[in-house]
Design a protein around this motif. Structure first.
Motif, short mmCIF file in Angstrom:
data_model
loop_
_atom_site.label_atom_id
_atom_site.label_comp_id
_atom_site.label_asym_id
_atom_site.label_seq_id
_atom_site.Cartn_x
_atom_site.Cartn_y
_atom_site.Cartn_z
N VAL A 56 18.10 31.94 -32.34
CA VAL A 56 18.98 33.06 -32.01
C VAL A 56 18.53 34.31 -32.74
O VAL A 56 18.48 35.41 -32.18
CB VAL A 56 20.44 32.71 -32.36
CG1 VAL A 56 21.36 33.91 -32.14
CG2 VAL A 56 20.91 31.51 -31.55
N ALA A 57 18.19 34.14 -33.99
CA ALA A 57 17.69 35.21 -34.88
C ALA A 57 17.04 34.49 -36.04
O ALA A 57 17.24 33.28 -36.22
CB ALA A 57 18.85 36.09 -35.35
N PRO A 58 16.24 35.17 -36.84
CA PRO A 58 15.64 34.49 -37.98
C PRO A 58 16.69 33.78 -38.82
O PRO A 58 17.68 34.38 -39.25
CB PRO A 58 14.99 35.63 -38.76
CG PRO A 58 14.68 36.66 -37.72
CD PRO A 58 15.82 36.59 -36.74
N GLY A 59 16.53 32.45 -39.01
CA GLY A 59 17.46 31.68 -39.82
C GLY A 59 18.63 31.08 -39.06
O GLY A 59 19.43 30.35 -39.66
N ILE A 60 18.75 31.35 -37.76
CA ILE A 60 19.86 30.80 -36.97
C ILE A 60 19.28 30.08 -35.76
O ILE A 60 18.57 30.68 -34.95
CB ILE A 60 20.84 31.90 -36.51
CG1 ILE A 60 21.45 32.61 -37.72
CG2 ILE A 60 21.94 31.30 -35.64
CD1 ILE A 60 22.42 33.71 -37.35
N GLU A 61 19.57 28.78 -35.65
CA GLU A 61 19.05 27.95 -34.57
C GLU A 61 20.19 27.33 -33.77
O GLU A 61 21.16 26.80 -34.33
CB GLU A 61 18.17 26.82 -35.12
CG GLU A 61 16.96 27.28 -35.91
CD GLU A 61 15.89 27.89 -35.02
OE1 GLU A 61 15.79 27.48 -33.85
OE2 GLU A 61 15.15 28.77 -35.52
N LEU A 62 20.08 27.40 -32.45
CA LEU A 62 20.98 26.69 -31.55
C LEU A 62 20.29 25.40 -31.13
O LEU A 62 19.11 25.41 -30.76
CB LEU A 62 21.30 27.57 -30.34
CG LEU A 62 22.16 26.96 -29.23
CD1 LEU A 62 23.00 28.05 -28.57
CD2 LEU A 62 21.32 26.28 -28.16
N ILE A 63 21.02 24.28 -31.18
CA ILE A 63 20.48 22.97 -30.82
C ILE A 63 21.45 22.28 -29.87
O ILE A 63 22.62 22.06 -30.22
CB ILE A 63 20.27 22.08 -32.06
CG1 ILE A 63 19.37 22.77 -33.08
CG2 ILE A 63 19.70 20.72 -31.66
CD1 ILE A 63 19.32 22.08 -34.43
N GLN A 64 21.00 21.94 -28.69
CA GLN A 64 21.85 21.21 -27.74
C GLN A 64 21.91 19.75 -28.13
O GLN A 64 20.89 19.11 -28.38
CB GLN A 64 21.30 21.35 -26.32
CG GLN A 64 22.14 20.60 -25.29
CD GLN A 64 21.62 20.80 -23.87
OE1 GLN A 64 21.43 21.93 -23.44
NE2 GLN A 64 21.38 19.71 -23.16
N VAL A 65 23.14 19.21 -28.20
CA VAL A 65 23.32 17.80 -28.52
C VAL A 65 24.08 17.04 -27.44
O VAL A 65 24.01 15.82 -27.37
CB VAL A 65 24.04 17.62 -29.88
CG1 VAL A 65 23.19 18.17 -31.02
CG2 VAL A 65 25.42 18.27 -29.88
N ARG A 85 22.18 41.79 -39.33
CA ARG A 85 22.86 41.43 -38.08
C ARG A 85 24.15 40.67 -38.38
O ARG A 85 24.31 40.10 -39.46
CB ARG A 85 21.95 40.59 -37.18
CG ARG A 85 21.57 39.24 -37.76
CD ARG A 85 20.46 38.56 -36.98
NE ARG A 85 19.24 39.34 -37.01
CZ ARG A 85 18.32 39.21 -37.98
NH1 ARG A 85 18.51 38.38 -38.98
NH2 ARG A 85 17.23 39.95 -37.96
N SER A 86 25.03 40.65 -37.37
CA SER A 86 26.27 39.85 -37.42
C SER A 86 26.34 39.02 -36.16
O SER A 86 26.34 39.56 -35.04
CB SER A 86 27.50 40.76 -37.52
OG SER A 86 27.52 41.47 -38.75
N VAL A 87 26.39 37.71 -36.34
CA VAL A 87 26.39 36.77 -35.23
C VAL A 87 27.73 36.06 -35.21
O VAL A 87 28.17 35.51 -36.23
CB VAL A 87 25.24 35.75 -35.36
CG1 VAL A 87 25.25 34.75 -34.20
CG2 VAL A 87 23.90 36.48 -35.45
N VAL A 88 28.40 36.07 -34.05
CA VAL A 88 29.65 35.35 -33.86
C VAL A 88 29.36 34.09 -33.05
O VAL A 88 28.69 34.16 -32.01
CB VAL A 88 30.71 36.23 -33.16
CG1 VAL A 88 31.92 35.42 -32.74
CG2 VAL A 88 31.13 37.37 -34.09
#
Length: 264
Positions: free
Chosen positions: A164-173, A50-53
């Motif tokens: 978001v995908a395996p190995g990619i995490e979004l964290i609200q701060v 995958r490619s994530v922007v």
């Protein structure tokens, strides 16, 4: 591996600024003003699966209206990183300011899933986001575009955290905006990468505890610095607008304006 990524910082714009403009209540530090360059980036995390922007840059019109220098529009900037919009599987929006969502139309005809925090979306599409001291950092048409994406089922709204995908995490701060997010990306040896976006514009914010001048909640901004410092143990932090990104990750960029943060 499908859960480890090459990470790139794509420098698409720049401008001249000063410390007194950049840091909140700079006079409190009793230091003379000094010039600072502000660079504008979006980020790419990719592997064979995958490619994530992460963020999309400002539009030519929004940048020109604010006196920003655009080095590359979104599609040419993607191409400089070896991508086309059709190749992107996910677009993560860390927040809704003009310089982070202005390039979204480049993905209009693609199947990319667009992701942002619910708190961020609700704030900027609600009545408070239209108040002057907030609204000047956004573009009404770009917020309308978010609404259309949501109505079409292409915008996913998240809670405080999201894989978001395996190995990619979004964290609200929070802090800079009500739903400001950071993104952590798993990489090969060297530890994870923290794409701080505008939770940390300049490394000086973390290293000298100096808040940025545009802030929705100052206490949350300080707390975000603390949280990122904790996450940074064993990780590498990529600041959102600091020219030092190129220096800290092996300048000069290759090709020009594409900085390799980590290779897969």
């Amino acid at each position: 591996m499908s859960d480890q990524y090459e990470v790139l910082a794509v420098r698409y714009g720049t401008r001249k600024a000063g410390a007194a403009e950049v840091f909140l209540n700079y006079h409190a530090y009793h230091e003379p003003d000094r010039p600072l360059r502000m660079d504008y980036f979006f980020w790419v995390a990719r592997n064979p699966a995958r490619s994530v922007v992460i963020d999309t840059g400002f539009s030519p019109a929004a940048g020109a209206a604010r006196g920003r220098t655009m080095l590359m529009d979104t599609v040419p900037a993607l191409q400089s990183a070896g991508l086309t919009p059709d190749a992107v599987t996910h677009v993560v929006l860390t927040h809704a300011h003009y310089d982070h969502i202005g390039g979204l139309p480049a993905f209009a005809g693609t199947g990319a899933e667009v992701i942002m925090t619910r708190n961020e979306y609700d704030f900027w599409t609600g009545p408070m986001g239209r108040r002057g001291q907030f609204a000047h950092t956004t573009e009404a048409g770009e917020l309308d575009h978010l609404r259309k994406l949501r109505a079409a089922g292409r915008l996913t709204l998240t809670g405080q955290t999201r894989t978001v995908a395996p190995g990619i995490e979004l964290i609200q701060v929070g802090g800079h905006t009500p739903g400001q997010a950071i993104v952590t990306v798993a990489t090969p040896p060297g530890g994870p990468v923290i794409l701080a976006s505008d939770a940390v514009h300049y490394y000086e914010e973390l290293e000298r505890d100096r808040p940025f001048s545009i802030v929705a909640d100052l206490a949350d901004m300080y707390a975000a610095y603390d949280q990122i410092r904790e996450l940074a143990a064993g990780a590498r932090v990529v600041a959102g607008h600091d020219p030092l990104v190129a220096d800290r990750f092996g300048a000069p960029a290759d090709p020009p304006n594409v900085i390799t943060i980590s290779r897969d």
